[in-house]
Write a protein that holds these residues in place. Structure first.
Motif, PDB file in Angstrom:
ATOM      1  N   PRO A 180      30.720  62.412  33.628  1.00 43.66           N
ATOM      2  CA  PRO A 180      30.651  62.211  35.073  1.00 43.66           C
ATOM      3  C   PRO A 180      29.747  61.037  35.447  1.00 43.66           C
ATOM      4  CG  PRO A 180      30.384  64.523  34.538  1.00 43.66           C
ATOM      5  CD  PRO A 180      30.336  63.762  33.248  1.00 43.66           C
ATOM      6  N   SER A 181      30.247  60.217  36.333  1.00 43.27           N
ATOM      7  CA  SER A 181      29.465  59.076  36.825  1.00 43.27           C
ATOM      8  C   SER A 181      30.082  58.624  38.145  1.00 43.27           C
ATOM      9  CB  SER A 181      29.478  57.925  35.824  1.00 43.27           C
ATOM     10  OG  SER A 181      30.762  57.342  35.756  1.00 43.27           O
ATOM     11  N   LEU A 182      29.362  57.777  38.864  1.00 43.99           N
ATOM     12  CA  LEU A 182      29.898  57.228  40.109  1.00 43.99           C
ATOM     13  C   LEU A 182      31.165  56.424  39.877  1.00 43.99           C
ATOM     14  CD1 LEU A 182      26.645  56.137  41.985  1.00 43.99           C
ATOM     15  CD2 LEU A 182      28.161  58.037  42.501  1.00 43.99           C
ATOM     16  N   ASP A 183      31.314  55.842  38.694  1.00 43.44           N
ATOM     17  CA  ASP A 183      32.517  55.052  38.369  1.00 43.44           C
ATOM     18  C   ASP A 183      33.771  55.915  38.354  1.00 43.44           C
ATOM     19  OD1 ASP A 183      30.858  52.838  38.077  1.00 43.44           O
ATOM     20  OD2 ASP A 183      30.741  53.050  35.888  1.00 43.44           O
ATOM     21  N   VAL A 185      34.328  58.532  40.420  1.00 38.84           N
ATOM     22  CA  VAL A 185      34.606  59.118  41.742  1.00 38.84           C
ATOM     23  C   VAL A 185      35.888  58.528  42.320  1.00 38.84           C
ATOM     24  CG1 VAL A 185      33.767  59.388  44.114  1.00 38.84           C
ATOM     25  CG2 VAL A 185      32.180  59.628  42.191  1.00 38.84           C
TER      26      VAL A 185
END
Length: 188
Positions: A180-183, A185
């Motif tokens: 999971p990461s902002l990339d 989303v």
């Protein structure tokens, strides 16, 4: 229900296990191992033996995953032994059956039906630190699937061993995981 991520509460229960004398089990016996608490309403019933037999067919796999299995009902350890000695399906089972006639475990896990004095059909997976990682509760007439339980345990063990990784829906051992990461989303 807020039970996921909580630590198992103290308990002491007497167990029956084929080939052994009766013995006590406490939360301290779980330290350092994964454990499954497989609650069912009562011995000598109908759906319960089919579920317990299904779980028994996966017991060797669970042992290889370093998972202890505890079947739990509000019956006594004596009733568990009598059921084991008289039922073809239950007589094949090698894992421990915990007597919970004082309702300690059923209350600790929040699955006691007070008006009936019986536990709900529920499964809990506890990690080696005593933290509840997985729970499943079904209505009385719906049996559980041990294949799915094994899959969930493998996923929980993977996530524990690989911080920062998560297992997507229907993940199977060896399949791709996510970080999971902002990339990510809006891109899944």
């Amino acid at each position: 229900m807020g039970i996921i991520g909580s630590t198992i509460k103290p308990f002491k229960a007497t167990a029956f296990q084929a080939g052994k004398d009766f013995f006590d089990v406490t939360e301290q016996d779980l330290a350092g191992k994964w454990a499954v608490f497989f609650f069912y309403p009562a011995d000598f019933t109908f759906v319960c033996p089919t579920e317990l037999e299904d779980l028994g067919e996966h017991y060797n796999t669970l042992q290889k995953l370093d998972v202890d299995v505890y079947a739990v009902s509000t019956d006594t350890h004596f009733s568990h032994k009598a059921w084991h000695d008289t039922s073809e399906k239950i007589g094949k089972l090698k894992y421990a059956f915990l007597g919970d006639q004082l309702h300690t475990l059923s209350k600790n896990f929040g699955v006691l039906r007070e008006e009936a004095g019986l536990a709900d059909r529920a499964t809990f997976v506890v990690d080696p630190d005593g933290v509840i990682q997985i729970m499943e509760i079904t209505c009385e007439g719906v049996g559980r699937n041990a294949n799915e339980l094994v899959r969930k345990i493998k996923a929980a063990q993977y996530v524990r061993a690989h911080p920062g990784q998560v297992c997507p829906a229907a993940w199977e051992e060896g399949a791709e995981t996510l970080a999971p990461s902002l990339d990510l989303v809006g891109k899944i």
